[in-house]
Write a protein that holds these residues in place. Structure first.
Motif, PDB file in Angstrom:
ATOM      1  N   GLU A   1       0.836  -1.207   0.000  1.00 12.64           N
ATOM      2  CA  GLU A   1       0.000   0.000   0.000  1.00 12.64           C
ATOM      3  C   GLU A   1       0.866   1.252   0.000  1.00 12.64           C
ATOM      4  OE1 GLU A   1      -3.898  -1.813   2.406  1.00 12.64           O
ATOM      5  OE2 GLU A   1      -2.499  -0.458   3.405  1.00 12.64           O
TER       6      GLU A   1
ATOM      7  N   ARG B   1     -13.069   3.964   0.924  1.00  6.83           N
ATOM      8  CA  ARG B   1     -12.180   3.113   0.124  1.00  6.83           C
ATOM      9  C   ARG B   1     -12.919   2.255  -0.901  1.00  6.83           C
ATOM     10  NH1 ARG B   1      -9.289   2.788   5.040  1.00  6.83           N
ATOM     11  NH2 ARG B   1     -10.089   0.728   5.550  1.00  6.83           N
TER      12      ARG B   1
ATOM     13  N   TYR C   1      -6.062   9.929  -3.188  1.00  4.47           N
ATOM     14  CA  TYR C   1      -5.913   9.038  -2.029  1.00  4.47           C
ATOM     15  C   TYR C   1      -6.824   9.470  -0.877  1.00  4.47           C
ATOM     16  CZ  TYR C   1      -3.879   6.757   2.051  1.00  4.47           C
ATOM     17  OH  TYR C   1      -3.711   6.028   3.206  1.00  4.47           O
TER      18      TYR C   1
ATOM     19  N   ASN D   1     -10.545   9.046  -1.629  1.00  6.86           N
ATOM     20  CA  ASN D   1     -10.872   7.613  -1.593  1.00  6.86           C
ATOM     21  C   ASN D   1     -11.039   7.127  -0.148  1.00  6.86           C
ATOM     22  OD1 ASN D   1     -11.055   4.952  -3.055  1.00  6.86           O
ATOM     23  ND2 ASN D   1      -9.283   4.503  -1.779  1.00  6.86           N
ATOM     24  N   GLU D   2     -10.175   7.625   0.749  1.00  8.53           N
ATOM     25  CA  GLU D   2     -10.273   7.258   2.163  1.00  8.53           C
ATOM     26  C   GLU D   2     -11.588   7.766   2.763  1.00  8.53           C
ATOM     27  OE1 GLU D   2      -7.920   5.576   4.417  1.00  8.53           O
ATOM     28  OE2 GLU D   2      -7.417   4.853   2.412  1.00  8.53           O
TER      29      GLU D   2
ATOM     30  N   ILE E   1     -11.979   2.053  -3.835  1.00 12.30           N
ATOM     31  CA  ILE E   1     -10.817   1.457  -4.502  1.00 12.30           C
ATOM     32  C   ILE E   1      -9.844   1.030  -3.409  1.00 12.30           C
ATOM     33  CG2 ILE E   1      -8.849   1.893  -6.045  1.00 12.30           C
ATOM     34  CD1 ILE E   1     -10.580   4.003  -7.434  1.00 12.30           C
ATOM     35  N   VAL E   2      -9.409  -0.229  -3.439  1.00 13.69           N
ATOM     36  CA  VAL E   2      -8.502  -0.707  -2.393  1.00 13.69           C
ATOM     37  C   VAL E   2      -7.235   0.140  -2.377  1.00 13.69           C
ATOM     38  CG1 VAL E   2      -9.344  -3.088  -2.371  1.00 13.69           C
ATOM     39  CG2 VAL E   2      -7.516  -2.456  -3.950  1.00 13.69           C
ATOM     40  N   ARG E   3      -6.687   0.380  -1.175  1.00 16.13           N
ATOM     41  CA  ARG E   3      -5.523   1.264  -1.025  1.00 16.13           C
ATOM     42  C   ARG E   3      -4.380   0.881  -1.956  1.00 16.13           C
ATOM     43  NH1 ARG E   3      -5.292   1.432   5.522  1.00 16.13           N
ATOM     44  NH2 ARG E   3      -6.628   3.233   5.882  1.00 16.13           N
TER      45      ARG E   3
ATOM     46  N   VAL F   1      -4.656   2.461  -5.435  1.00 12.19           N
ATOM     47  CA  VAL F   1      -4.778   3.915  -5.612  1.00 12.19           C
ATOM     48  C   VAL F   1      -3.613   4.481  -6.429  1.00 12.19           C
ATOM     49  CG1 VAL F   1      -4.749   6.141  -4.409  1.00 12.19           C
ATOM     50  CG2 VAL F   1      -6.210   4.298  -3.575  1.00 12.19           C
TER      51      VAL F   1
END
Length: 429
Positions: free
Chosen positions: A362, A397, A389, A392-393, A399-401, A404
């Motif tokens: 990650e 999420r 990033y 997304n957080e 999209i998985v970390r 990203v």
């Protein structure tokens, strides 16, 4: 021949998933086991497979495959998990799964060639900068044993492992610089990351084997004997796909993980083999535990077939040895179960190794994605990845970390081309 290998891998893997024999996604194995036991309907299983794997194919497998022009195994086998489990398990469903899986494999390799050619026609050809995504991964990978030690045992032991591994790495650099190691007139260079990785793995397994079982031990081999027998019954299927994947790896068509993929992209096949071996050794407890407990295997086994593909000098030898290696893995499952029962620390290390690798990737991929994006569009790249990033957080999420960085870098490449075409941005030099 290269296309045939990938098509056959796609077809066989889809059949294995369709028949509930093997799936690539570690998290899917317990779910498939529930379906086999009758507590989960096929439709629910198919929807679960799609939910667990689709995002990883699009956000993880495909970006890596594009960045290195080498197929990351996740791209094909997470896709065949979905295909095999979406198609009904009946007399016509299995052949359909084979055909669709084969076409999917062909689409990956044909589409990859087409994508590479397409980049030449773009105002901003961002294929080469995408290679920067994986640059930090290769160097940071050596830290995963120390992180696994910290997660499982203590932060002090983790720091000790990290410090010793770092010292060994720098000693290897010094030895190479001074040219101390020679065979005849030829100077031998040590792989500094590989040396640090070996030391870290020694620390990890030394700590793990010291951990004694608490209370009465569980005889895993006896408890799950029926499920181990089910895996052994299908060993021929595993030999077929194991041989095919080892052969495809030997042809440098695919890689089993982002680290070895990036090393292959740099032309470092031996280093890629060392990285693949370390990963395989670390993942044996995890793969073995899930296989023994569920009766569902992985189409790549313990991933040792990638090591075979990278070290064996001939493609047909790789096919034969790959098939034999996965045969031995299956036949030794009972003995591995007894070993894991005797050393619970080793058994527990599987999940910690997985967590350590995930956390490390990650961070490394975010840094790599930011560097790649900034190479494509200086200034704007860092801005975009940071915002992407954080948003997304905040969004939970979607999209998985881990994805990203790679996805963000590709997005910046597309945006840069649009801006150049609109005359808003100059072509980066």
């Amino acid at each position: 021949m290269e296309t045939l290998f990938v098509v056959l891998i796609g077809a066989v893997a889809a059949v294995l998933a369709n028949r509930n024999i093997a799936v690539f996604n570690d998290g899917l194995r317990p779910v498939v086991s529930e379906h086999i036991e009758g507590s989960l309907k096929r439709r629910e299983l198919a929807l679960t497979a799609f939910a667990m794997s689709f995002g990883l194919v699009i956000g993880f497998g495909i970006p890596f495959t594009l960045s290195a022009s080498i197929i990351l195994i996740h791209s094909i086998l997470l896709g065949t998990d979905i295909i095999g489990l979406l198609v009904p398990k009946n007399k016509w469903g299995t052949p359909v799964a084979a055909v669709v899986g084969g076409v999917y494999g062909w689409g990956l390799i044909a589409g990859l060639e087409g994508f590479v050619k397409l980049f030449d026609y773009l105002p901003v050809n961002f294929l080469e900068p995408l290679g920067e995504v994986g640059t930090p991964v290769v160097v940071t990978f050596m830290a995963f044993p120390a992180l696994a030690v910290a997660l499982q045992f203590s932060i002090k032991k983790g720091i000790l492992t990290f410090v010793v591994a770092a010292i060994v790495r720098q000693l290897a650099v010094w030895v190479n610089t001074e040219g101390f190691l020679k065979i005849g007139e030829n100077t031998v260079s040590l792989n500094q990351e590989g040396m640090a990785l070996i030391v870290g793995m020694i620390f990890l397994f030394a700590y793990a084997m010291k951990e004694k079982p608490e209370g009465a031990s569980i005889d895993l081999a006896s408890l799950f004997s029926e499920k181990v027998s089910r895996i052994k019954k299908n060993v021929v299927f595993f030999m077929v796909i194991g041989g095919l994947i080892a052969g495809a790896t030997n042809l440098l068509l695919m890689a089993g993980d982002p680290i070895s993929l990036n090393l292959l992209a740099e032309g470092k096949q031996t280093d890629a083999g060392i990285a693949a071996a370390a990963r395989a050794i670390g993942f044996i407890p995890l793969v073995a535990s899930t296989a023994i407990a569920t009766g569902v295997y992985s189409p790549v086994g313990f991933t040792l077939i990638f090591v075979v593909g990278l070290f064996v000098p001939n493609v047909w030898f790789a096919v034969i040895i790959g098939a034999l290696v996965i045969f031995l893995e299956v036949m030794l499952l009972n003995y591995i179960a007894r070993f894991l029962d005797k050393y619970p620390g080793v058994r527990n290390s599987g999940e910690n190794i997985r967590s350590a690798m995930t956390k490390l990737l990650e961070v490394a991929l975010l840094i790599g994605g930011a560097n790649a994006a900034n190479t494509i569009a200086p200034g704007f790249g860092f801005f975009f990845i940071a915002g992407f990033y954080l948003l997304n957080e905040i969004a939970g999420r979607p999209i998985v970390r881990m994805a990203v960085g790679p996805v963000g870098a590709i997005a910046v490449g597309i945006i840069a081309n649009i801006l150049v075409l609109l005359g808003i941005m100059d072509i980066p030099q």
